[in-house]
Design a protein around this motif. Structure first.
Motif, PDB file in Angstrom:
ATOM      1  N   GLU A  70       0.874  -1.244   0.012  1.00 30.61           N
ATOM      2  CA  GLU A  70       0.011   0.035   0.116  1.00 30.61           C
ATOM      3  C   GLU A  70       0.970   1.259   0.121  1.00 30.61           C
ATOM      4  O   GLU A  70       0.548   2.153  -0.563  1.00 30.61           O
ATOM      5  N   GLU A  71       2.027   1.278   0.497  1.00 32.72           N
ATOM      6  CA  GLU A  71       2.997   2.348   0.461  1.00 32.72           C
ATOM      7  C   GLU A  71       3.402   2.763  -0.831  1.00 32.72           C
ATOM      8  O   GLU A  71       3.499   3.876  -1.322  1.00 32.72           O
ATOM      9  N   LEU A  72       3.728   1.550  -1.697  1.00 30.17           N
ATOM     10  CA  LEU A  72       4.415   1.692  -3.173  1.00 30.17           C
ATOM     11  C   LEU A  72       3.231   2.190  -3.851  1.00 30.17           C
ATOM     12  O   LEU A  72       3.416   3.169  -4.663  1.00 30.17           O
ATOM     13  N   ARG A  76       6.258   5.986   0.650  1.00 35.70           N
ATOM     14  CA  ARG A  76       7.689   5.919   1.060  1.00 35.70           C
ATOM     15  C   ARG A  76       8.300   6.795   0.411  1.00 35.70           C
ATOM     16  O   ARG A  76       9.474   7.476   1.029  1.00 35.70           O
ATOM     17  N   SER A  77       8.230   7.427  -0.919  1.00 35.15           N
ATOM     18  CA  SER A  77       8.796   8.397  -1.448  1.00 35.15           C
ATOM     19  C   SER A  77       8.636   9.636  -0.583  1.00 35.15           C
ATOM     20  O   SER A  77       9.417  10.411  -0.636  1.00 35.15           O
ATOM     21  N   THR A  78       7.563   9.944  -0.344  1.00 35.98           N
ATOM     22  CA  THR A  78       7.259  11.200   0.405  1.00 35.98           C
ATOM     23  C   THR A  78       8.199  11.273   1.880  1.00 35.98           C
ATOM     24  O   THR A  78       8.544  12.220   2.354  1.00 35.98           O
ATOM     25  N   ASN A 135      10.663   9.521   2.313  1.00 32.05           N
ATOM     26  CA  ASN A 135      12.141   9.744   2.220  1.00 32.05           C
ATOM     27  C   ASN A 135      12.488  11.155   1.568  1.00 32.05           C
ATOM     28  O   ASN A 135      13.412  11.732   2.134  1.00 32.05           O
ATOM     29  N   ARG A 136      11.418  12.010   1.189  1.00 30.81           N
ATOM     30  CA  ARG A 136      11.585  13.449   1.084  1.00 30.81           C
ATOM     31  C   ARG A 136      11.725  14.155   2.115  1.00 30.81           C
ATOM     32  O   ARG A 136      12.594  15.048   2.414  1.00 30.81           O
ATOM     33  N   VAL A 137      10.962  13.851   3.170  1.00 31.16           N
ATOM     34  CA  VAL A 137      10.917  14.266   4.410  1.00 31.16           C
ATOM     35  C   VAL A 137      12.411  14.262   5.060  1.00 31.16           C
ATOM     36  O   VAL A 137      12.939  15.113   5.761  1.00 31.16           O
ATOM     37  N   ALA A 138      12.819  12.968   5.093  1.00 31.56           N
ATOM     38  CA  ALA A 138      14.024  12.652   5.690  1.00 31.56           C
ATOM     39  C   ALA A 138      15.145  13.339   5.023  1.00 31.56           C
ATOM     40  O   ALA A 138      16.321  13.813   5.458  1.00 31.56           O
ATOM     41  N   ARG A 139      15.246  13.371   3.476  1.00 32.63           N
ATOM     42  CA  ARG A 139      16.132  13.973   2.849  1.00 32.63           C
ATOM     43  C   ARG A 139      16.278  15.586   3.191  1.00 32.63           C
ATOM     44  O   ARG A 139      17.536  16.107   3.191  1.00 32.63           O
ATOM     45  N   SER A 140      15.093  16.002   3.299  1.00 31.74           N
ATOM     46  CA  SER A 140      15.002  17.583   3.703  1.00 31.74           C
ATOM     47  C   SER A 140      15.891  17.742   5.070  1.00 31.74           C
ATOM     48  O   SER A 140      16.300  18.921   5.244  1.00 31.74           O
ATOM     49  N   ILE A 141      15.597  16.913   5.913  1.00 33.93           N
ATOM     50  CA  ILE A 141      16.198  17.047   7.393  1.00 33.93           C
ATOM     51  C   ILE A 141      17.583  16.827   6.860  1.00 33.93           C
ATOM     52  O   ILE A 141      18.288  17.669   7.605  1.00 33.93           O
ATOM     53  N   LEU A 142      17.996  15.961   6.176  1.00 26.52           N
ATOM     54  CA  LEU A 142      19.410  15.702   5.983  1.00 26.52           C
ATOM     55  C   LEU A 142      20.066  17.060   5.227  1.00 26.52           C
ATOM     56  O   LEU A 142      21.133  17.337   5.714  1.00 26.52           O
ATOM     57  N   GLN A 191       0.859  20.266   7.279  1.00 25.24           N
ATOM     58  CA  GLN A 191       1.858  20.063   8.637  1.00 25.24           C
ATOM     59  C   GLN A 191       1.048  18.744   9.081  1.00 25.24           C
ATOM     60  O   GLN A 191       2.025  17.765   9.665  1.00 25.24           O
ATOM     61  N   ALA A 192       0.013  18.366   8.697  1.00 33.16           N
ATOM     62  CA  ALA A 192      -0.633  17.222   9.287  1.00 33.16           C
ATOM     63  C   ALA A 192       0.107  16.015   8.471  1.00 33.16           C
ATOM     64  O   ALA A 192       0.434  15.037   9.064  1.00 33.16           O
ATOM     65  N   ALA A 193       0.294  16.236   7.108  1.00 36.60           N
ATOM     66  CA  ALA A 193       0.984  15.054   6.218  1.00 36.60           C
ATOM     67  C   ALA A 193       2.442  15.043   6.815  1.00 36.60           C
ATOM     68  O   ALA A 193       2.915  13.887   6.800  1.00 36.60           O
ATOM     69  N   VAL A 194       2.952  16.054   7.274  1.00 35.87           N
ATOM     70  CA  VAL A 194       4.326  15.908   7.659  1.00 35.87           C
ATOM     71  C   VAL A 194       4.492  15.324   9.002  1.00 35.87           C
ATOM     72  O   VAL A 194       5.425  14.297   9.275  1.00 35.87           O
ATOM     73  N   ARG A 195       3.627  15.296   9.886  1.00 40.71           N
ATOM     74  CA  ARG A 195       3.332  14.865  11.228  1.00 40.71           C
ATOM     75  C   ARG A 195       3.442  13.322  11.070  1.00 40.71           C
ATOM     76  O   ARG A 195       4.076  12.606  11.651  1.00 40.71           O
ATOM     77  N   ARG A 196       2.484  12.904  10.040  1.00 41.24           N
ATOM     78  CA  ARG A 196       2.264  11.515   9.932  1.00 41.24           C
ATOM     79  C   ARG A 196       3.562  10.894   9.375  1.00 41.24           C
ATOM     80  O   ARG A 196       3.916   9.867  10.041  1.00 41.24           O
TER      81      ARG A 196
END
Length: 132
Positions: A10-12, A17-19, A21-28, A46-51
């Motif tokens: 369901e993530e694929l 998963r790609s979103t 990864n974008r959140v994690a990459r932005s923090i990096l 902000q709700a999507a980011v929190r999730r």
């Protein structure tokens, strides 16, 4: 980023998963960030980011820290910043060392041999020593 754990079907299908990864990459790329910072940079709610942050925290990719406040703290709950954990940082394919070695080998082969590499090393040492 190497995916931490296998992504459920369901993530694929929903690109979760790609979103994430974008959140994690932005923090990096930008360092510890608040939910508002991430939402603005990634054009997400902000709700999507929190999730996504909740999932990243559960996977030990990101950790929440209390945001430092200089001066008087405002009312309400203290703001949190999210930073990559060591595990999260290691999940990204960072090949800076191999890139540097490859560049030095190229300089040696194409731009003056060992003398050019030695001159580069001397310049770097002098620049770093000057900073101290």
């Amino acid at each position: 980023m190497k995916n931490v754990g296998a992504a459920p079907v369901e993530e694929l299908a929903t690109r979760e998963r790609s979103t994430r990864n974008r959140v994690a990459r932005s923090i990096l790329d930008h360092g510890p960030s608040t939910v508002a910072d991430l939402a603005g940079r990634l054009r997400l709610t902000q709700a999507a980011v929190r999730r996504h942050l909740d999932s990243l925290v559960a996977e030990n990719v990101v950790e929440a820290r209390e945001k430092r406040v200089y001066g008087t703290r405002a009312r309400g709950r203290p703001a949190k910043v999210f930073a990559l954990t060591d595990c999260g940082r290691d999940a990204f394919d960072q090949s800076y060392d191999s890139l540097a070695v490859e560049a030095l080998r190229w300089i040696e082969r194409n731009a003056g041999g060992e003398a050019a590499v030695a001159a580069f090393a001397r310049d770097r040492i002098e620049a770093q020593a000057g900073a101290y």
